[in-house]
Design a protein around this motif. Structure first.
Motif, PDB file in Angstrom:
ATOM      1  N   LEU A  29       0.812  -1.218   0.000  1.00 45.97           N
ATOM      2  CA  LEU A  29       0.000   0.000   0.000  1.00 45.97           C
ATOM      3  C   LEU A  29       0.848   1.272   0.000  1.00 45.97           C
ATOM      4  CD1 LEU A  29      -2.631  -1.012   2.708  1.00 45.97           C
ATOM      5  CD2 LEU A  29      -3.005  -0.918   0.246  1.00 45.97           C
ATOM      6  N   LYS A  30       2.157   1.118   0.037  1.00 45.19           N
ATOM      7  CA  LYS A  30       3.040   2.263   0.262  1.00 45.19           C
ATOM      8  C   LYS A  30       2.855   3.382  -0.758  1.00 45.19           C
ATOM      9  CE  LYS A  30       6.977   2.763  -1.297  1.00 45.19           C
ATOM     10  NZ  LYS A  30       7.617   3.567  -2.377  1.00 45.19           N
ATOM     11  N   ASP A  31       2.872   3.076  -2.027  1.00 47.78           N
ATOM     12  CA  ASP A  31       2.800   4.129  -3.046  1.00 47.78           C
ATOM     13  C   ASP A  31       1.484   4.889  -2.969  1.00 47.78           C
ATOM     14  OD1 ASP A  31       5.317   3.492  -3.935  1.00 47.78           O
ATOM     15  OD2 ASP A  31       4.630   2.292  -5.645  1.00 47.78           O
ATOM     16  N   LYS A  32       0.370   4.162  -2.784  1.00 47.66           N
ATOM     17  CA  LYS A  32      -0.932   4.813  -2.675  1.00 47.66           C
ATOM     18  C   LYS A  32      -1.015   5.649  -1.402  1.00 47.66           C
ATOM     19  CE  LYS A  32      -3.483   1.371  -5.371  1.00 47.66           C
ATOM     20  NZ  LYS A  32      -4.556   0.331  -5.344  1.00 47.66           N
ATOM     21  N   TYR A  33      -0.401   5.139  -0.319  1.00 45.19           N
ATOM     22  CA  TYR A  33      -0.380   5.895   0.940  1.00 45.19           C
ATOM     23  C   TYR A  33       0.369   7.214   0.757  1.00 45.19           C
ATOM     24  CZ  TYR A  33       2.255   7.450   5.010  1.00 45.19           C
ATOM     25  OH  TYR A  33       2.894   8.222   5.927  1.00 45.19           O
ATOM     26  N   VAL A  34       1.547   7.164   0.123  1.00 41.60           N
ATOM     27  CA  VAL A  34       2.341   8.382  -0.073  1.00 41.60           C
ATOM     28  C   VAL A  34       1.556   9.386  -0.911  1.00 41.60           C
ATOM     29  CG1 VAL A  34       4.426   9.342  -1.122  1.00 41.60           C
ATOM     30  CG2 VAL A  34       4.574   7.255   0.242  1.00 41.60           C
ATOM     31  N   THR A  35       0.874   8.914  -1.961  1.00 42.15           N
ATOM     32  CA  THR A  35       0.071   9.804  -2.800  1.00 42.15           C
ATOM     33  C   THR A  35      -1.029  10.477  -1.991  1.00 42.15           C
ATOM     34  OG1 THR A  35       0.492   8.481  -4.780  1.00 42.15           O
ATOM     35  CG2 THR A  35      -1.450   9.912  -4.807  1.00 42.15           C
ATOM     36  N   SER A  36      -1.748   9.691  -1.180  1.00 48.89           N
ATOM     37  CA  SER A  36      -2.825  10.243  -0.363  1.00 48.89           C
ATOM     38  C   SER A  36      -2.282  11.208   0.686  1.00 48.89           C
ATOM     39  CB  SER A  36      -3.596   9.104   0.307  1.00 48.89           C
ATOM     40  OG  SER A  36      -4.778   9.572   0.912  1.00 48.89           O
ATOM     41  N   LEU A  37      -1.152  10.861   1.268  1.00 46.47           N
ATOM     42  CA  LEU A  37      -0.523  11.715   2.277  1.00 46.47           C
ATOM     43  C   LEU A  37      -0.156  13.068   1.682  1.00 46.47           C
ATOM     44  CD1 LEU A  37       0.671  11.664   5.243  1.00 46.47           C
ATOM     45  CD2 LEU A  37       2.843  11.120   4.163  1.00 46.47           C
ATOM     46  N   ILE A  38       0.428  13.052   0.511  1.00 47.45           N
ATOM     47  CA  ILE A  38       0.830  14.307  -0.133  1.00 47.45           C
ATOM     48  C   ILE A  38      -0.392  15.166  -0.454  1.00 47.45           C
ATOM     49  CG2 ILE A  38       1.745  15.172  -2.335  1.00 47.45           C
ATOM     50  CD1 ILE A  38       4.108  13.432  -1.908  1.00 47.45           C
ATOM     51  N   GLU A  39      -1.476  14.522  -0.857  1.00 54.11           N
ATOM     52  CA  GLU A  39      -2.704  15.264  -1.116  1.00 54.11           C
ATOM     53  C   GLU A  39      -3.227  15.915   0.163  1.00 54.11           C
ATOM     54  OE1 GLU A  39      -5.321  12.410  -2.819  1.00 54.11           O
ATOM     55  OE2 GLU A  39      -4.344  12.427  -4.795  1.00 54.11           O
ATOM     56  N   GLU A  40      -3.139  15.182   1.290  1.00 51.83           N
ATOM     57  CA  GLU A  40      -3.617  15.753   2.555  1.00 51.83           C
ATOM     58  C   GLU A  40      -2.737  16.911   2.999  1.00 51.83           C
ATOM     59  OE1 GLU A  40      -5.063  14.638   7.081  1.00 51.83           O
ATOM     60  OE2 GLU A  40      -3.751  13.226   6.038  1.00 51.83           O
ATOM     61  N   ILE A  41      -1.431  16.759   2.851  1.00 48.09           N
ATOM     62  CA  ILE A  41      -0.518  17.857   3.202  1.00 48.09           C
ATOM     63  C   ILE A  41      -0.857  19.097   2.383  1.00 48.09           C
ATOM     64  CG2 ILE A  41       1.889  18.638   3.067  1.00 48.09           C
ATOM     65  CD1 ILE A  41       2.679  15.682   3.691  1.00 48.09           C
ATOM     66  N   ASP A  42      -1.111  18.898   1.088  1.00 49.92           N
ATOM     67  CA  ASP A  42      -1.439  20.007   0.198  1.00 49.92           C
ATOM     68  C   ASP A  42      -2.726  20.703   0.635  1.00 49.92           C
ATOM     69  OD1 ASP A  42      -0.742  21.512  -2.157  1.00 49.92           O
ATOM     70  OD2 ASP A  42      -2.452  20.590  -3.157  1.00 49.92           O
ATOM     71  N   GLU A  43      -3.689  19.929   1.117  1.00 50.48           N
ATOM     72  CA  GLU A  43      -4.971  20.485   1.546  1.00 50.48           C
ATOM     73  C   GLU A  43      -4.888  21.210   2.886  1.00 50.48           C
ATOM     74  OE1 GLU A  43      -7.572  17.182   1.780  1.00 50.48           O
ATOM     75  OE2 GLU A  43      -7.671  16.843  -0.383  1.00 50.48           O
ATOM     76  N   ARG A  44      -4.090  20.687   3.797  1.00 54.01           N
ATOM     77  CA  ARG A  44      -4.206  21.128   5.190  1.00 54.01           C
ATOM     78  C   ARG A  44      -3.050  21.972   5.708  1.00 54.01           C
ATOM     79  NH1 ARG A  44      -4.972  16.817   9.102  1.00 54.01           N
ATOM     80  NH2 ARG A  44      -5.795  18.550  10.337  1.00 54.01           N
ATOM     81  N   ALA A  45      -1.909  21.946   5.046  1.00 57.09           N
ATOM     82  CA  ALA A  45      -0.744  22.674   5.557  1.00 57.09           C
ATOM     83  C   ALA A  45      -0.467  23.968   4.809  1.00 57.09           C
ATOM     84  CB  ALA A  45       0.492  21.771   5.507  1.00 57.09           C
ATOM     85  N   LYS A  46      -1.332  24.324   3.882  1.00 59.84           N
ATOM     86  CA  LYS A  46      -1.093  25.477   3.013  1.00 59.84           C
ATOM     87  C   LYS A  46      -0.977  26.765   3.818  1.00 59.84           C
ATOM     88  CE  LYS A  46      -2.659  24.830  -0.950  1.00 59.84           C
ATOM     89  NZ  LYS A  46      -3.586  24.544  -2.069  1.00 59.84           N
ATOM     90  N   GLY A  47       0.185  27.393   3.702  1.00 65.27           N
ATOM     91  CA  GLY A  47       0.387  28.721   4.272  1.00 65.27           C
ATOM     92  C   GLY A  47       0.677  28.782   5.758  1.00 65.27           C
TER      93      GLY A  47
END
Length: 363
Positions: A29-47
């Motif tokens: 599941l690693k590759d899919k996890y990393v993709t989802s994690l990066i999407e969450e970081i992009d959504e929630r850590a902006k600015g």
């Protein structure tokens, strides 16, 4: 406002006997996890401005260094990471080879390591179903030093069935002699769902566990470590800034399955605990803390630390009769000190039974 960010890595090669953390062995599941994690970081850590970054697990060192670099690069692109930010990652001794340590140092901004050493006794490590030996543990600290890491923490576990005071002393000697700057010591917990609970092992006697804690306090003090939180000791200047943020109620974002977040006031968030479901939907729940819960939490977290609790802050944030009632109870406890400046602390002698003491102060 400055934040911390916690990044959860939900993979392990093997589930340790005492573990109830959200982790699994399906590395497919690693590759899919990393993709989802990066999407969450992009959504929630902006600015947001980040003072600390902490990658925990699970076993973050199961990830390739390039994966870690990708994740941390995304954090840096999305948030404002302070130039002096503490950037920590948990690693296991068996994964942390000289090559891996060097690559981590070259390719990522990681500047603090937390190594899961746990014990210097190979039989205790086998009982805990750890995958490394005491020799591996020492080698991992040496690899960190060779790679240029100058802020290294080591974990140890005590009160393990069959463990003796001498075994605890031997582990402390290994940690002190290794030169680590920080030590975290945890009493073995029999968590629901862990293998040791299912197999009905008996916890260590309370008196033995207390003796071990006293020994740990004494040995680490003699070696120059400051006891700044119930389970944590550090050489001066090497306290964990990220974990201190939890105790100081600094706001933080948690990304990844089962990661928690806190806005610094009344709102907490918990991500869905299933890695598979996290990849599919990234569902979460939120909780609004009541004033009573915030009052009790402020007490609980503050009295776990050497900094203690500011009574002036408590009075400013909560009804004065709540604080007065708490003070009346506190003055009856021999291990609580209150300074003229209004700082209330729990002495080290009371830290081993801190939960029981603090509960008597709750509103």
């Amino acid at each position: 406002m400055e934040y911390g960010i916690y990044i959860h890595v939900p993979f392990c090669r093997h589930k340790c006997s005492y573990c109830d953390f959200v982790s699994g062995t399906n590395f497919n599941l690693k590759d899919k996890y990393v993709t989802s994690l990066i999407e969450e970081i992009d959504e929630r850590a902006k600015g947001i401005t980040l003072r600390t970054i902490y990658m925990g697990g699970g076993t973050p060192s199961m990830l390739a260094v390039d994966d870690i670099a990708t994740i941390l690069t995304k954090v840096a692109e999305t948030a404002n990471v302070k130039p002096d930010a503490e950037i920590s990652i948990e690693v296991n001794p068996e994964d942390f080879t000289e090559e891996y340590a060097g690559e981590l140092k070259r390719k990522t901004p990681v500047n603090r390591l937390s190594i899961g050493i746990e014990s210097a006794d190979d039989n205790i490590l086998k009982w805990m179903e750890r995958r490394h030996s005491a020799a591996d543990a020492l080698r991992s600290v040496d690899n960190a030093r060779k790679a240029g890491f100058r802020n290294v923490s080591a974990d140890m576990i005590f009160a393990v069935p069959g463990q003796t005071l001498q075994m605890v002393d031997d582990t402390l000697k290994l940690l002190v002699d290794s030169g680590v700057q920080h030590v975290s010591c945890y009493s073995l917990m029999f968590e629901e769902g862990s293998k040791i609970t299912k197999k009905h092992f008996e916890p260590a006697a309370e008196g033995v566990s207390a003796e071990m804690y006293v020994l740990i306090c004494r040995r680490l003090a003699d070696a120059g470590y400051l006891h700044y939180e119930i389970s944590n000791w550090a050489k001066p200047g090497f306290e964990s800034r990220h974990n201190s943020g939890y105790w100081d109620l600094t706001p933080y974002i948690g990304v990844g399955p089962a990661a928690h977040s806190y806005d610094g006031g009344s709102i907490r968030r918990a991500n869905i605990s299933s890695t598979v479901k996290y990849i599919k939907s990234r569902e979460f729940t939120t909780e609004m803390l009541t004033d009573e819960e915030r009052f009790n939490e402020r007490l609980m977290l503050g009295l776990r630390t050497s900094k203690g609790v500011s009574l002036n802050d408590m009075t400013a944030d909560f009804p004065s009769h709540w604080v007065d009632g708490m003070l009346r109870a506190a003055r009856k406890i021999q291990w609580i000190d209150i300074t003229d400046g209004g700082i209330m602390t729990l002495r080290e002698e009371g830290w081993y039974v801190a939960d029981d003491i603090i509960a008597t102060l709750f509103h």
